[in-house]
Write an enzyme that holds these catalytic residues in place. Structure first.
Site, PDB file in Angstrom:
ATOM      1  N   CYS A  87       0.836  -1.209   0.000  1.00  0.00           N
ATOM      2  CA  CYS A  87       0.000   0.000   0.000  1.00  0.00           C
ATOM      3  C   CYS A  87       0.873   1.262   0.000  1.00  0.00           C
ATOM      4  O   CYS A  87       1.502   1.555  -1.001  1.00  0.00           O
ATOM      5  CB  CYS A  87      -0.971  -0.039   1.176  1.00  0.00           C
ATOM      6  SG  CYS A  87      -2.353   1.104   0.988  1.00  0.00           S
ATOM      7  N   HIS A 196      -3.469  -5.722   1.393  1.00  0.00           N
ATOM      8  CA  HIS A 196      -2.683  -5.909   2.613  1.00  0.00           C
ATOM      9  C   HIS A 196      -2.591  -7.364   3.052  1.00  0.00           C
ATOM     10  O   HIS A 196      -3.430  -7.835   3.822  1.00  0.00           O
ATOM     11  CB  HIS A 196      -3.312  -5.104   3.755  1.00  0.00           C
ATOM     12  CG  HIS A 196      -3.176  -3.629   3.595  1.00  0.00           C
ATOM     13  ND1 HIS A 196      -2.208  -2.898   4.252  1.00  0.00           N
ATOM     14  CD2 HIS A 196      -3.870  -2.747   2.848  1.00  0.00           C
ATOM     15  CE1 HIS A 196      -2.322  -1.625   3.907  1.00  0.00           C
ATOM     16  NE2 HIS A 196      -3.329  -1.508   3.056  1.00  0.00           N
ATOM     17  N   GLU A 198      -0.646  -8.568   5.241  1.00  0.00           N
ATOM     18  CA  GLU A 198      -0.375  -8.665   6.689  1.00  0.00           C
ATOM     19  C   GLU A 198      -1.648  -8.643   7.522  1.00  0.00           C
ATOM     20  O   GLU A 198      -1.616  -8.960   8.705  1.00  0.00           O
ATOM     21  CB  GLU A 198       0.582  -7.538   7.118  1.00  0.00           C
ATOM     22  CG  GLU A 198      -0.043  -6.163   7.345  1.00  0.00           C
ATOM     23  CD  GLU A 198      -0.364  -5.404   6.066  1.00  0.00           C
ATOM     24  OE1 GLU A 198      -0.332  -6.012   4.969  1.00  0.00           O
ATOM     25  OE2 GLU A 198      -0.676  -4.196   6.161  1.00  0.00           O
TER      26      GLU A 198
END
Lengths: 227, 90
Positions: A87, A196, A198
């Site tokens: 991002c 994302h 994560e």
């Protein structure tokens, strides 16, 4: 010896803790790196996490690109160290020109936050080796400056060299050209993507799936193999 | 002290949804006859000392490396004489 993965914190970074956690869940040691330090603390790889570094004033990622830590990251990335930009981290990587193209405001002008389906287009990067080419994954997406653009020649080059790493499936959330969600550099050590991974590493949170964990296990395997 | 202005605009081929949103609002507000709007950025730099060729070259470099992202944006550097009188184009 455990692999050491650096996670950079700029002023305005939001996802550094989630990224450190993802690194640990994959089995590596997460090493916090501070934007004002040039020292990379002998890490084996670096993740530039999401957020709004330096407030995204001027352009997303434009000011952080000139931070002391990025001088070292740019040098090391050019020398082959694996770097993942998620991002805002992807925006920083385009501003450094480690990755081609640029990121712009979403075509609909809205901030968007959703579970996004992606196709992993290549396993030939340091961060995607644990996926199959063509594999479909779902991970969260949240951004307002997520529209990937590059000129036609660059887009054709990326396609021809297999450097479109991820593509949006079902819907294009931001007007990115050719549905591009992420790309890699020529050597495959530098990867950037808007969604994302994560935030999708534990079944209890996010999408309820662990589709993002493969990024962090990929890099671990790559670093262990390299030893 | 002199003022140098750097205007930064998205390249013509790059979609500008912000400009489009402004353009679409115009008829609603009673402003007719505007077929396109593009939105850019203007930087006003107050320069210490003379704006000679060397100073302008530095500003040009600054615009190219930092103020504009030349992958997506064009820029123009203009010198404005003090107190708003017409300045030279560069």
């Amino acid at each position: 010896m455990t692999a050491r993965i650096g996670v950079v914190t700029f002023p305005g970074t939001l996802d550094d803790r989630d990224t450190q956690r993802a690194v640990r869940l994959a089995g590596a040691e997460a090493v916090p790196l501070w934007h004002r330090d040039k020292d990379l603390k002998q890490v084996d790889a670096v993740v530039l996490p999401g957020g709004f570094s330096y407030g995204d004033y001027l352009r997303a990622g434009a000011i952080s690109r000139f931070s002391p830590v990025m001088e070292s990251v740019i040098d090391q990335a050019k020398a082959g160290m694996p770097v993942l930009g998620i991002c805002n981290g992807f925006q920083v990587l385009t501003e450094t020109h480690l990755l081609p193209g640029a990121m712009l405001r979403n075509n609909h002008l809205h901030f968007i936050c959703r579970d996004q389906k992606l196709r992993v287009e290549t396993d030939k990067t340091a961060w995607t080796a644990d996926y199959e080419p063509g594999q479909e994954i779902s991970i969260p997406l949240k951004n307002i400056d997520g529209r990937y653009v590059a000129d036609e020649r660059t887009l054709d080059m990326l396609e021809a060299e297999g450097r479109v790493a991820f593509r949006y499936l079902d819907m294009n959330p931001n007007g990115s050209l050719r549905d591009i969600a992420g790309i890699t550099n020529e050597a495959g050590n530098v990867v950037g993507l808007m969604p994302h991974p994560e935030h999708a590493v534990e079944p209890l949170i996010g999408t309820g799936r662990t589709d993002g964990l493969g990024f962090f296990t990929s890099i671990l395997k790559k670093l262990v193999d390299a030893r | 002290m002199a003022r140098v202005v750097v205007d930064v605009m998205l390249k013509p081929e790059i979609l500008d949804p912000q400009g489009q949103a402004v353009q679409r609002a115009l008829p609603r507000l009673g402003f007719q006859g505007i077929s396109d709007v593009r939105q850019g950025k203007r930087f006003e730099l107050e320069v210490d000392g003379p704006v000679d060729d060397a100073a302008l070259a530095r500003i040009h470099e600054m615009a190219e490396t930092f103020l504009a992202n030349t992958v997506i944006e064009d820029f123009v550097v203009k010198v404005e004489a003090a107190e708003g009188s017409a300045g030279a184009q560069k």
